[in-house]
Design a protein around this motif. Structure first.
Motif, PDB file in Angstrom:
ATOM      1  N   THR A 116       0.973   8.659   0.574  1.00 14.57           N
ATOM      2  CA  THR A 116       0.914   7.133   0.021  1.00 14.57           C
ATOM      3  C   THR A 116       2.295   6.706   0.184  1.00 14.57           C
ATOM      4  OG1 THR A 116      -0.624   7.587  -1.733  1.00 14.57           O
ATOM      5  CG2 THR A 116       0.644   5.634  -2.189  1.00 14.57           C
ATOM      6  N   VAL A 117       3.380   7.460   0.015  1.00 13.85           N
ATOM      7  CA  VAL A 117       4.817   7.400   0.450  1.00 13.85           C
ATOM      8  C   VAL A 117       5.158   6.941   2.065  1.00 13.85           C
ATOM      9  CG1 VAL A 117       7.143   7.744   0.060  1.00 13.85           C
ATOM     10  CG2 VAL A 117       5.681   8.034  -1.671  1.00 13.85           C
ATOM     11  N   ALA A 118       4.707   8.360   2.366  1.00 14.71           N
ATOM     12  CA  ALA A 118       4.844   8.633   3.859  1.00 14.71           C
ATOM     13  C   ALA A 118       4.501   7.426   4.935  1.00 14.71           C
ATOM     14  CB  ALA A 118       4.479   9.997   4.132  1.00 14.71           C
ATOM     15  N   PHE A 119       3.134   7.085   4.494  1.00 14.78           N
ATOM     16  CA  PHE A 119       2.394   5.807   5.434  1.00 14.78           C
ATOM     17  C   PHE A 119       2.740   4.532   4.877  1.00 14.78           C
ATOM     18  CE2 PHE A 119       0.638   9.953   7.082  1.00 14.78           C
ATOM     19  CZ  PHE A 119       1.083  10.082   8.181  1.00 14.78           C
ATOM     20  N   ARG A 120       3.402   4.329   3.681  1.00  8.94           N
ATOM     21  CA  ARG A 120       3.313   3.068   3.006  1.00  8.94           C
ATOM     22  C   ARG A 120       2.049   2.423   2.559  1.00  8.94           C
ATOM     23  NH1 ARG A 120       7.878   0.451   2.516  1.00  8.94           N
ATOM     24  NH2 ARG A 120       6.727  -1.530   2.460  1.00  8.94           N
ATOM     25  N   ASN A 121       1.178   3.185   2.289  1.00 11.19           N
ATOM     26  CA  ASN A 121      -0.010   2.816   1.682  1.00 11.19           C
ATOM     27  C   ASN A 121      -0.066   1.629   0.774  1.00 11.19           C
ATOM     28  OD1 ASN A 121      -1.823   5.921   1.736  1.00 11.19           O
ATOM     29  ND2 ASN A 121      -1.314   4.429   3.393  1.00 11.19           N
ATOM     30  N   SER A 122      -0.554   0.454   0.976  1.00 12.01           N
ATOM     31  CA  SER A 122      -0.431  -0.700   0.484  1.00 12.01           C
ATOM     32  C   SER A 122      -1.757  -1.162  -0.419  1.00 12.01           C
ATOM     33  CB  SER A 122      -0.010  -1.776   1.172  1.00 12.01           C
ATOM     34  OG  SER A 122       1.230  -1.473   2.027  1.00 12.01           O
ATOM     35  N   MET A 123      -1.652  -1.445  -1.424  1.00  7.35           N
ATOM     36  CA  MET A 123      -2.870  -2.014  -2.297  1.00  7.35           C
ATOM     37  C   MET A 123      -2.728  -3.638  -2.124  1.00  7.35           C
ATOM     38  SD  MET A 123      -5.714  -1.278  -4.040  1.00  7.35           S
ATOM     39  CE  MET A 123      -5.396   0.183  -4.421  1.00  7.35           C
ATOM     40  N   VAL A 124      -3.507  -3.954  -0.884  1.00  6.65           N
ATOM     41  CA  VAL A 124      -3.655  -5.424  -0.613  1.00  6.65           C
ATOM     42  C   VAL A 124      -5.286  -5.572  -0.731  1.00  6.65           C
ATOM     43  CG1 VAL A 124      -3.444  -6.968   1.272  1.00  6.65           C
ATOM     44  CG2 VAL A 124      -1.653  -5.249   0.954  1.00  6.65           C
ATOM     45  N   TYR A 125      -5.553  -6.266  -1.909  1.00  6.34           N
ATOM     46  CA  TYR A 125      -6.915  -6.461  -2.135  1.00  6.34           C
ATOM     47  C   TYR A 125      -7.869  -7.057  -1.160  1.00  6.34           C
ATOM     48  CZ  TYR A 125      -5.301  -4.601  -6.679  1.00  6.34           C
ATOM     49  OH  TYR A 125      -4.630  -3.973  -7.610  1.00  6.34           O
ATOM     50  N   LYS A 181      -6.621  -1.569   4.397  1.00  3.99           N
ATOM     51  CA  LYS A 181      -5.467  -1.057   3.389  1.00  3.99           C
ATOM     52  C   LYS A 181      -5.935  -0.443   2.222  1.00  3.99           C
ATOM     53  CE  LYS A 181      -2.070  -4.377   5.303  1.00  3.99           C
ATOM     54  NZ  LYS A 181      -1.375  -3.283   6.026  1.00  3.99           N
ATOM     55  N   VAL A 182      -7.108  -1.024   1.614  1.00  7.00           N
ATOM     56  CA  VAL A 182      -7.736  -0.430   0.240  1.00  7.00           C
ATOM     57  C   VAL A 182      -8.464   0.797   0.964  1.00  7.00           C
ATOM     58  CG1 VAL A 182      -9.654  -0.948  -1.269  1.00  7.00           C
ATOM     59  CG2 VAL A 182      -7.913  -2.851  -0.706  1.00  7.00           C
ATOM     60  N   THR A 183      -9.008   0.934   1.892  1.00  5.81           N
ATOM     61  CA  THR A 183      -9.724   2.279   2.364  1.00  5.81           C
ATOM     62  C   THR A 183      -8.585   3.304   2.360  1.00  5.81           C
ATOM     63  OG1 THR A 183     -11.327   1.083   3.289  1.00  5.81           O
ATOM     64  CG2 THR A 183     -10.963   3.380   3.857  1.00  5.81           C
ATOM     65  N   SER A 184      -7.354   2.846   3.030  1.00 10.45           N
ATOM     66  CA  SER A 184      -6.269   3.919   3.045  1.00 10.45           C
ATOM     67  C   SER A 184      -5.846   4.416   1.952  1.00 10.45           C
ATOM     68  CB  SER A 184      -5.345   3.369   3.961  1.00 10.45           C
ATOM     69  OG  SER A 184      -5.737   2.937   5.386  1.00 10.45           O
ATOM     70  N   VAL A 185      -5.640   3.363   0.962  1.00  8.21           N
ATOM     71  CA  VAL A 185      -5.139   3.893  -0.526  1.00  8.21           C
ATOM     72  C   VAL A 185      -6.357   4.791  -0.972  1.00  8.21           C
ATOM     73  CG1 VAL A 185      -4.737   3.151  -2.698  1.00  8.21           C
ATOM     74  CG2 VAL A 185      -3.864   1.788  -0.561  1.00  8.21           C
ATOM     75  N   PHE A 186      -7.505   4.519  -0.959  1.00  7.39           N
ATOM     76  CA  PHE A 186      -8.603   5.080  -1.626  1.00  7.39           C
ATOM     77  C   PHE A 186      -8.620   6.570  -1.102  1.00  7.39           C
ATOM     78  CE2 PHE A 186     -13.025   6.797  -2.108  1.00  7.39           C
ATOM     79  CZ  PHE A 186     -13.154   6.710  -3.498  1.00  7.39           C
ATOM     80  N   LEU A 187      -8.526   6.733   0.117  1.00  9.60           N
ATOM     81  CA  LEU A 187      -8.772   7.973   0.963  1.00  9.60           C
ATOM     82  C   LEU A 187      -7.579   8.915   0.655  1.00  9.60           C
ATOM     83  CD1 LEU A 187      -9.913   7.093   4.340  1.00  9.60           C
ATOM     84  CD2 LEU A 187     -11.175   7.797   2.749  1.00  9.60           C
ATOM     85  N   SER A 236       1.905   2.283  -4.567  1.00 14.80           N
ATOM     86  CA  SER A 236       0.856   1.430  -3.595  1.00 14.80           C
ATOM     87  C   SER A 236       0.797   0.178  -4.006  1.00 14.80           C
ATOM     88  CB  SER A 236      -0.631   2.163  -3.760  1.00 14.80           C
ATOM     89  OG  SER A 236      -0.983   2.108  -4.859  1.00 14.80           O
ATOM     90  N   LEU A 237       1.046  -0.232  -5.176  1.00 12.41           N
ATOM     91  CA  LEU A 237       1.041  -1.671  -5.813  1.00 12.41           C
ATOM     92  C   LEU A 237       2.199  -2.377  -5.268  1.00 12.41           C
ATOM     93  CD1 LEU A 237      -0.403  -0.956  -9.255  1.00 12.41           C
ATOM     94  CD2 LEU A 237      -1.590  -2.178  -7.462  1.00 12.41           C
ATOM     95  N   TRP A 238       3.282  -1.597  -5.578  1.00 13.26           N
ATOM     96  CA  TRP A 238       4.638  -2.196  -4.855  1.00 13.26           C
ATOM     97  C   TRP A 238       4.457  -2.515  -3.587  1.00 13.26           C
ATOM     98  CZ3 TRP A 238       9.040  -3.746  -6.984  1.00 13.26           C
ATOM     99  CH2 TRP A 238      10.210  -4.167  -6.115  1.00 13.26           C
ATOM    100  N   HIS A 239       4.077  -1.602  -2.522  1.00 11.65           N
ATOM    101  CA  HIS A 239       3.865  -1.887  -1.235  1.00 11.65           C
ATOM    102  C   HIS A 239       3.078  -3.121  -1.133  1.00 11.65           C
ATOM    103  CE1 HIS A 239       4.807   2.759  -0.018  1.00 11.65           C
ATOM    104  NE2 HIS A 239       6.000   2.053  -0.469  1.00 11.65           N
ATOM    105  N   GLY A 240       1.772  -3.153  -1.825  1.00  9.29           N
ATOM    106  CA  GLY A 240       1.073  -4.415  -1.720  1.00  9.29           C
ATOM    107  C   GLY A 240       1.633  -5.715  -1.903  1.00  9.29           C
ATOM    108  N   ALA A 241       2.458  -5.511  -3.060  1.00  8.54           N
ATOM    109  CA  ALA A 241       3.377  -6.575  -3.527  1.00  8.54           C
ATOM    110  C   ALA A 241       4.164  -7.215  -2.476  1.00  8.54           C
ATOM    111  CB  ALA A 241       4.016  -6.379  -4.771  1.00  8.54           C
ATOM    112  N   SER A 242       5.107  -6.275  -1.880  1.00  5.53           N
ATOM    113  CA  SER A 242       5.942  -6.484  -0.648  1.00  5.53           C
ATOM    114  C   SER A 242       5.345  -6.997   0.423  1.00  5.53           C
ATOM    115  CB  SER A 242       6.791  -5.217  -0.356  1.00  5.53           C
ATOM    116  OG  SER A 242       7.541  -4.757  -1.570  1.00  5.53           O
ATOM    117  N   TYR A 243       3.907  -6.688   0.856  1.00  2.00           N
ATOM    118  CA  TYR A 243       3.071  -7.136   1.860  1.00  2.00           C
ATOM    119  C   TYR A 243       2.901  -8.592   1.345  1.00  2.00           C
ATOM    120  CZ  TYR A 243      -0.773  -7.994   4.791  1.00  2.00           C
ATOM    121  OH  TYR A 243      -1.781  -8.510   5.692  1.00  2.00           O
ATOM    122  N   TYR A 244       2.335  -8.874   0.334  1.00  2.84           N
ATOM    123  CA  TYR A 244       2.256 -10.391   0.011  1.00  2.84           C
ATOM    124  C   TYR A 244       3.193 -11.219  -0.116  1.00  2.84           C
ATOM    125  CZ  TYR A 244      -2.569  -9.339  -1.435  1.00  2.84           C
ATOM    126  OH  TYR A 244      -4.036  -9.138  -1.558  1.00  2.84           O
TER     127      TYR A 244
END
Length: 261
Positions: A69-78, A83-89, A230-238
């Motif tokens: 999650t950290v290494a690949f910057r997984n992002s919770m982008v709803y 991106k959601v699939t990557s977080v889930f996996l 993952s939420l922080w990465h998602g927020a940064s993405y948005y």
């Protein structure tokens, strides 16, 4: 929870295969995280009484998958299925391992009713050998198969058809440790160096699984922390996306004003 995970992961994997096949990215599905998810499914449904698989899957899901999650910057982008699939996996299996470890369905997981005392005791304890060394044997099995398929059997096919693999992505299109080292290694040795570094990452992060096995709070806090990441990465993405759109609108508006003048 493991039943819900199973339904979700099967749907997401089918969807990802369809999308990635169309984009020529389907060789991604041979990567380690998919192997770890399949191994977890095998433990859940084919060998729920296996103490060996319980520890191997715990090490993989709590170690390398969680820390990816950290290494690949997984992002919770709803709104983004990929991106959601990557977080889930990466985090879904970790949550399953948490549930099985601390709130198990004892009628399904754990030693069989007629298991000997030694096997019963094996379920309650875990050493560094069981959570690091033994899982690495499973890792090496995957690595040999992956190397053979990606770099020997299908190497020419991948090159000719322009297929993208995680190896090509990490070593040529991203910044970070892998890319930095790859640029300093002769091209013919990059696959071996890549897999060696990947193994070091898996072994190092698997050490944390030992702490999580013996501490409910360490395990729980780790999952909370990775969820927050993952939420922080998602927020940064948005923020980045909306900021770029806002700047584009300002630029367009400014250009329009100049034309009017």
């Amino acid at each position: 929870f493991y039943k819900m995970y199973t339904c979700q992961v099967l749907v997401l994997l089918v969807a990802r295969w369809a999308v990635y096949r169309a984009k020529r990215w389907h060789y991604y599905l041979l990567d380690f995280c998919y192997f770890a998810n399949v191994l977890l499914l095998a433990h859940l449904w084919l060998a729920p009484h296996s103490a060996l698989l319980s520890k191997v899957t715990f090490a993989f899901t709590t170690g390398p998958l969680t820390w990816s999650t950290v290494a690949f910057r997984n992002s919770m982008v709803y709104h983004d299925l990929d991106k959601v699939t990557s977080v889930f996996l990466h985090l879904g299996p970790a949550c399953v391992s948490w549930a099985v470890r601390w709130h198990p369905d004892t009628s399904r997981f754990g030693p069989a009713a007629d298991a000997p005392l030694q096997e019963r005791q094996a379920w309650g304890s875990a050493s560094l050998l069981q959570l690091v060394a033994v899982p690495l044997l499973f890792y090496v099995t995957w690595a040999v198969a992956y190397y053979t398929k990606i770099f020997i059997v299908s190497a020419e096919r991948i090159r000719q058809r322009g297929y993208v693999t995680l190896f090509t992505y990490v070593t040529t299109t991203t910044k970070g440790v892998y890319a930095a080292i790859a640029k300093r290694v002769p091209r013919q040795y990059r696959p071996q160096v890549y897999l060696f570094l990947h193994m070091c990452f898996c072994a190092t992060t698997a050490l944390f699984s030992w702490l999580c096995w013996h501490s409910f709070w360490t395990h729980t806090l780790l999952l909370y922390a990775m969820g927050a990441v993952s939420l922080w990465h998602g927020a940064s993405y948005y923020f980045e996306v909306f900021a770029k759109r806002y700047l584009a609108e300002l630029t367009k508006s400014s250009s329009g004003d100049k034309k009017v003048k």
